[in-house]
Design a protein around this motif. Structure first.
Motif, short mmCIF file in Angstrom:
data_model
loop_
_atom_site.label_atom_id
_atom_site.label_comp_id
_atom_site.label_asym_id
_atom_site.label_seq_id
_atom_site.Cartn_x
_atom_site.Cartn_y
_atom_site.Cartn_z
N ILE A 83 23.52 16.98 91.79
CA ILE A 83 23.69 17.22 93.22
C ILE A 83 24.67 18.37 93.48
O ILE A 83 24.51 19.14 94.42
N ARG A 84 25.67 18.51 92.62
CA ARG A 84 26.64 19.60 92.83
C ARG A 84 25.97 20.97 92.71
O ARG A 84 26.54 21.97 93.17
N ASP A 85 24.78 21.04 92.08
CA ASP A 85 24.07 22.31 91.96
C ASP A 85 23.19 22.59 93.18
O ASP A 85 22.59 23.66 93.27
N VAL A 86 23.10 21.64 94.09
CA VAL A 86 22.27 21.77 95.29
C VAL A 86 23.12 22.33 96.43
O VAL A 86 24.29 22.01 96.56
N ASP A 87 22.52 23.17 97.26
CA ASP A 87 23.23 23.66 98.45
C ASP A 87 23.18 22.59 99.54
O ASP A 87 22.48 22.73 100.55
N TYR A 88 23.93 21.52 99.32
CA TYR A 88 23.97 20.44 100.30
C TYR A 88 24.84 20.86 101.49
O TYR A 88 25.56 21.85 101.44
N ARG A 89 24.77 20.08 102.55
CA ARG A 89 25.52 20.40 103.77
C ARG A 89 26.94 19.86 103.68
O ARG A 89 27.14 18.65 103.64
N GLU A 90 27.89 20.76 103.65
CA GLU A 90 29.29 20.36 103.55
C GLU A 90 29.87 20.09 104.94
O GLU A 90 30.83 20.72 105.35
N MET A 91 29.25 19.17 105.67
CA MET A 91 29.71 18.88 107.02
C MET A 91 30.67 17.69 107.00
O MET A 91 30.50 16.76 106.21
N PRO A 92 31.69 17.72 107.87
CA PRO A 92 32.70 16.65 107.85
C PRO A 92 32.15 15.34 108.37
O PRO A 92 31.20 15.31 109.16
N GLY A 93 32.77 14.24 107.93
CA GLY A 93 32.46 12.95 108.50
C GLY A 93 33.13 12.83 109.87
O GLY A 93 33.98 13.63 110.24
N ILE A 94 32.74 11.82 110.62
CA ILE A 94 33.33 11.61 111.94
C ILE A 94 33.92 10.20 111.99
O ILE A 94 33.46 9.30 111.28
N ALA A 120 40.31 7.96 107.89
CA ALA A 120 41.25 9.08 107.96
C ALA A 120 41.42 9.76 106.61
O ALA A 120 41.66 10.97 106.54
N ASP A 121 41.26 9.00 105.51
CA ASP A 121 41.41 9.60 104.18
C ASP A 121 40.04 9.86 103.53
O ASP A 121 39.91 9.93 102.31
N ASN A 122 39.02 10.01 104.35
CA ASN A 122 37.68 10.45 103.93
C ASN A 122 36.91 9.43 103.10
O ASN A 122 36.02 9.79 102.33
N GLU A 123 37.22 8.16 103.27
CA GLU A 123 36.41 7.11 102.65
C GLU A 123 35.17 6.90 103.51
O GLU A 123 35.24 6.85 104.74
N GLU A 299 34.11 13.46 93.06
CA GLU A 299 34.56 12.81 91.83
C GLU A 299 35.56 11.69 92.09
O GLU A 299 35.71 10.78 91.29
N GLU A 300 36.23 11.74 93.23
CA GLU A 300 37.21 10.71 93.58
C GLU A 300 36.63 9.64 94.49
O GLU A 300 37.35 8.79 95.00
N GLY A 301 35.32 9.68 94.72
CA GLY A 301 34.68 8.69 95.56
C GLY A 301 34.85 8.97 97.05
O GLY A 301 34.56 8.10 97.88
N LYS A 302 35.27 10.17 97.40
CA LYS A 302 35.45 10.56 98.80
C LYS A 302 34.20 11.26 99.32
O LYS A 302 33.52 11.97 98.58
N TYR A 303 33.94 11.07 100.61
CA TYR A 303 32.78 11.72 101.23
C TYR A 303 32.97 13.24 101.23
O TYR A 303 34.06 13.74 101.52
N CYS A 304 31.90 13.98 100.92
CA CYS A 304 32.03 15.44 100.89
C CYS A 304 30.83 16.17 101.50
O CYS A 304 30.83 17.40 101.55
N GLY A 305 29.79 15.48 101.94
CA GLY A 305 28.67 16.18 102.55
C GLY A 305 27.41 15.34 102.61
O GLY A 305 27.41 14.15 102.28
N MET A 306 26.33 16.01 103.07
CA MET A 306 25.03 15.34 103.21
C MET A 306 23.98 16.16 102.47
O MET A 306 24.04 17.38 102.43
N VAL A 307 23.00 15.46 101.90
CA VAL A 307 21.92 16.14 101.21
C VAL A 307 20.59 15.65 101.75
O VAL A 307 20.43 14.48 102.11
N SER A 308 19.63 16.56 101.85
CA SER A 308 18.31 16.23 102.36
C SER A 308 17.23 16.61 101.35
O SER A 308 17.52 17.29 100.35
N ARG A 309 16.01 16.18 101.61
CA ARG A 309 14.90 16.57 100.75
C ARG A 309 14.78 18.08 100.67
O ARG A 309 14.52 18.66 99.61
#
Length: 561
Positions: A83-94, A120-123, A299-309
């Motif tokens: 997945i790290r090789d994919v241009d996924y969407r690095e959009m923040p969580g809300i 608040a800590d991106n879980e 790698e730390e289990g924190k949210y970092c983005g969204m991926v689509s087909r």
């Protein structure tokens, strides 16, 4: 990880580095050539290259890198796309407190139908989809929704573009139902109950009635001003008041959209991936569900983005350059799913296939490092002392300090020149290097065996050959005693038909071979017309090169089976 600002379209991430890598169970040539060639490519091309290693370093290589102050390359045992090789969407969580309407606006602006809710800590706490929003908006008869969802006054103010007149904007709805007070004060008196949220016009009597009935919040529409008397009475009785420029119809439509998304989000059994999840696994999951977007954890289990087909379909393959091998059985896992840009090697042409044309350089010299030294010269690039030391070590290792029949005058000339640049004496340095490599202190049989192990194919037969070089007979015999009981276990682990271990006596220029497997003894006897000693080992005088002497004879013997 830096996330894109809200409202931006996803941007392509930094171009992936090109991995320059040698074979599995790397030897000194494999690792030193990868480092030197990555340095050359970075200085002569637009590529950004990084040397990597496909396995644990042996003691000899560790000594060489430490000797010349070079940081060992990072491990890379698998180049299958992740997945790290994919241009996924690095959009923040809300946050979960976000209103339904605000969530809908984000989806609209970002052109996405799924949002991740994070702490608040991106879980990752949950996800909400446009379908969830539609379902919430259809549930118009749940007049207690603001209390049940503990909606904040801030959400109401934001959604209705309101102004707080009386009360605390940080408060939350905890009781009551939503009432729209467009009827007469007499009818309002019979319908409003303590704690209700009442939407009203500018009618003084209705406002006063709602206060007297102990409503928790009054929402005054059409931007009407609230009289001082009403404000005073409301303040004294603990009733909050806010005004909004919208009319009662719009306020009634929007009020349920003030609820926080945490009330509607999916919390359990969330389909998510990590940055190291193989793309093949992702595609299998995506084929079974109807979701379009999936959250990603770092790698730390924190949210970092969204991926689509669509992101996965547009995957850019990992780009790699192979050095010191061109056999599929020796290449890093997943090489067939990567884009091979170049192959630099000095071995026989093997079984590796590429999906397209590549730059392929193969020369009959004793070491890949010799070829890379030539390439530095061809490109007019000065060889730094550190790199010269690594290239020299690789040549001395592969040619057994010029004793191997694979050694050519080109190798020897290159080594002498590199020694001057590196500022070392060849005889002294090679002795130190070989002695460092043959130490057995604290080593397990597996560690010694895997220091230089390769797999070969002859027809349908898969066999493995390991090699160790020794400056003293004592160390050679110690290695033989350590490895002999381990061979059958190693054969099963490596999934080969036959297994051979070459213990090469460098000063004496001969090898002692121990083996196991269905055809091993027969093939050795036929390949070298020799017989085993009493301890089951074969002594092969003059045989020191796996590539030029041992493998060709074994291939011929296997073909005659």
């Amino acid at each position: 990880m830096n996330l894109t600002q809200r409202g931006e379209q996803p941007m392509p991430k930094e171009a992936h580095k090109v991995v320059v890598i040698g074979h599995r169970n790397p030897d000194t040539d494999s690792i030193c050539s990868a480092i030197a060639y990555a340095e050359l490519k970075n200085r002569t091309s637009t590529l950004v290259c990084e040397p990597r290693r496909a396995g644990k370093m042996n003691q000899e290589t560790e000594f060489v890198l430490k000797k010349f102050g070079v940081t060992p390359p990072r491990m890379c045992t698998d180049v299958n796309p992740k997945i790290r090789d994919v241009d996924y969407r690095e959009m923040p969580g809300i946050p979960g407190s976000t209103s339904l309407r605000r969530a809908w606006k984000i989806m609209r602006d970002q052109q996405i139908d799924t949002l991740s809710i994070t702490s608040a800590d991106n879980e990752l706490e949950g996800i909400i989809t446009v379908k969830d929003l539609a379902t919430a908006n259809m549930d118009v008869f749940d007049t207690a929704v603001l209390a049940k969802s503990r909606t904040s006054y801030k959400n109401i103010l934001e959604t209705l573009n309101g102004t707080m007149v009386v009360g605390n904007a940080d408060a939350v709805c905890t009781t009551g139902h939503i009432k729209i007070g467009t009827a007469t004060p007499e009818m309002l008196e019979s319908s409003v109950e303590k704690g209700d949220i009442v939407i009203l016009s500018n009618r003084y009597e209705s406002q006063l009635c709602a206060i007297e009935k102990e409503a928790s919040l009054l929402i005054i529409c059409n931007g009407a001003k609230v009289g001082r008397t009403i404000q005073r009475i409301a303040d004294e009785t603990g009733v909050a008041i806010m005004t909004t420029p919208v009319d009662t119809y719009a306020a009634g439509k929007l009020i349920s959209q003030c609820a926080p998304i945490s009330y509607y989000m999916t919390r359990d059994n969330i389909l998510k991936f990590t940055l190291v999840t193989p793309v093949a696994d992702v595609l299998r999951v995506m084929a079974k569900v109807r979701h379009r977007y999936f959250p990603i954890l770092d790698e730390e289990g924190k949210y970092c983005g969204m991926v689509s087909r669509r992101n996965v379909i547009a995957l850019r393959k990992r780009r790699i350059i192979l050095v010191d091998h061109n056999e599929a059985t020796q290449a890093v896992e997943g090489f067939d799913q990567a884009e091979i840009l170049e192959i630099i090697d000095h071995h026989r042409i093997g079984s590796l296939e590429t999906s397209g044309p590549v730059y392929f350089r193969n020369q009959p010299v004793g070491c890949t490092a010799t070829i890379i030294t030539q390439m530095y010269d061809e490109n007019g690039v000065d060889i730094p002392p550190q790199i010269a030391g690594l290239l020299l070590a690789a040549i001395l290792s592969d040619t057994l300090a010029f004793r191997s029949p694979t050694c050519t005058p080109v190798d020897e000339n290159a080594a002498k020149r590199l020694a001057k640049i590196a500022g070392v004496d060849i005889e002294e340095f090679s002795t130190e290097m070989f002695e460092a490599g043959e130490k057995l202190d604290g080593k397990t049989p597996e560690e010694v065996f895997l220091q230089d192990f390769k797999v070969f194919m002859c027809g349908d037969i898969r066999f493995g050959v390991a090699q160790g070089s020794y400056m003293t007979r004592k160390n050679l015999q110690a290695a033989q005693a350590l490895l002999q009981p381990y061979l059958e276990e190693a054969r099963n682990k490596q999934n080969v038909e036959d297994l051979y271990m070459l213990l090469t006596d460098v000063p004496k220029e001969e090898s002692v071979v121990i083996c196991t497997g269905r055809y091993a003894a027969e093939v050795l006897s036929n390949g070298f017309e020799s017989r085993p000693a009493a301890d089951g080992s074969w002594t092969l005088p003059g045989v020191v090169s796996r590539k030029k002497q041992f493998i060709p004879a074994m291939m011929s013997a296997y073909q005659e089976l």
